[in-house]
Design a protein around this motif. Sequence first.
Motif, mmCIF file in Angstrom:
data_model
loop_
_atom_site.group_PDB
_atom_site.id
_atom_site.type_symbol
_atom_site.label_atom_id
_atom_site.label_comp_id
_atom_site.label_asym_id
_atom_site.label_seq_id
_atom_site.Cartn_x
_atom_site.Cartn_y
_atom_site.Cartn_z
ATOM 1 N N TRP A 138 0.819 -1.213 0.000
ATOM 2 C CA TRP A 138 0.000 0.000 0.000
ATOM 3 C C TRP A 138 0.851 1.261 0.000
ATOM 4 O O TRP A 138 0.350 2.354 0.109
ATOM 5 N N GLY A 139 2.182 1.099 -0.105
ATOM 6 C CA GLY A 139 3.077 2.242 -0.213
ATOM 7 C C GLY A 139 3.627 2.759 1.108
ATOM 8 O O GLY A 139 4.302 3.780 1.136
ATOM 9 N N ASN A 140 3.366 2.062 2.221
ATOM 10 C CA ASN A 140 3.879 2.484 3.523
ATOM 11 C C ASN A 140 5.291 1.957 3.721
ATOM 12 O O ASN A 140 5.561 0.777 3.488
ATOM 13 N N GLU A 141 6.210 2.831 4.138
ATOM 14 C CA GLU A 141 7.607 2.462 4.325
ATOM 15 C C GLU A 141 7.820 1.929 5.733
ATOM 16 O O GLU A 141 7.529 2.606 6.717
ATOM 17 N N ILE A 142 8.334 0.707 5.826
ATOM 18 C CA ILE A 142 8.555 0.039 7.100
ATOM 19 C C ILE A 142 10.054 -0.171 7.280
ATOM 20 O O ILE A 142 10.706 -0.841 6.480
#
Length: 161
Positions: A138-142
């Motif tokens: 979903w494009g979230n940087e972890i």
Amino acid sequence: MTNSLIFFDLPSDDPHAAGEFYAKVFGWENDPRPKGVYHRMVPGGFFKNKDGSDSQIGNLHMGISNVANVRPHPDPAGIEPRTMAKEGRKPRIWILIGDDDTPERILATAEELGAKILWRNHYWSEFNGYNHCFVDPWGNEILLWGKAGENPVIPDDYTRE
């Protein structure tokens, strides 16, 4: 009392799939509230005291909100925008790697489930930690963080700063 961070949400256009992703990648409980609308991710356990014992403070939870209608909001229809942000810098979420897990397992599982690996095997001396990073579907940087400990031995294949 100071203002305290108690929770944060990651946006998704499919909260159920995102909840399942994080349950598989990190082993967290996926708690739909209700399913497909909002999912609370429960890591379980407690923050540790300096001696390694459990403190009285439970690990923080995270939410996954549906971009089509982010809750809560006074208007039942929600508010614009109703789409995922695609471009530019977004918040990064930092996850401390548990003692019973490895960055290799986490990254392999995340990639298998559609994540894009941004980097592996980096040592940041300023905070004495090993880190690795991926972008979820979903494009979230972890950003994964591993404690290096006292007098760390940095593997030769790690970049450094």
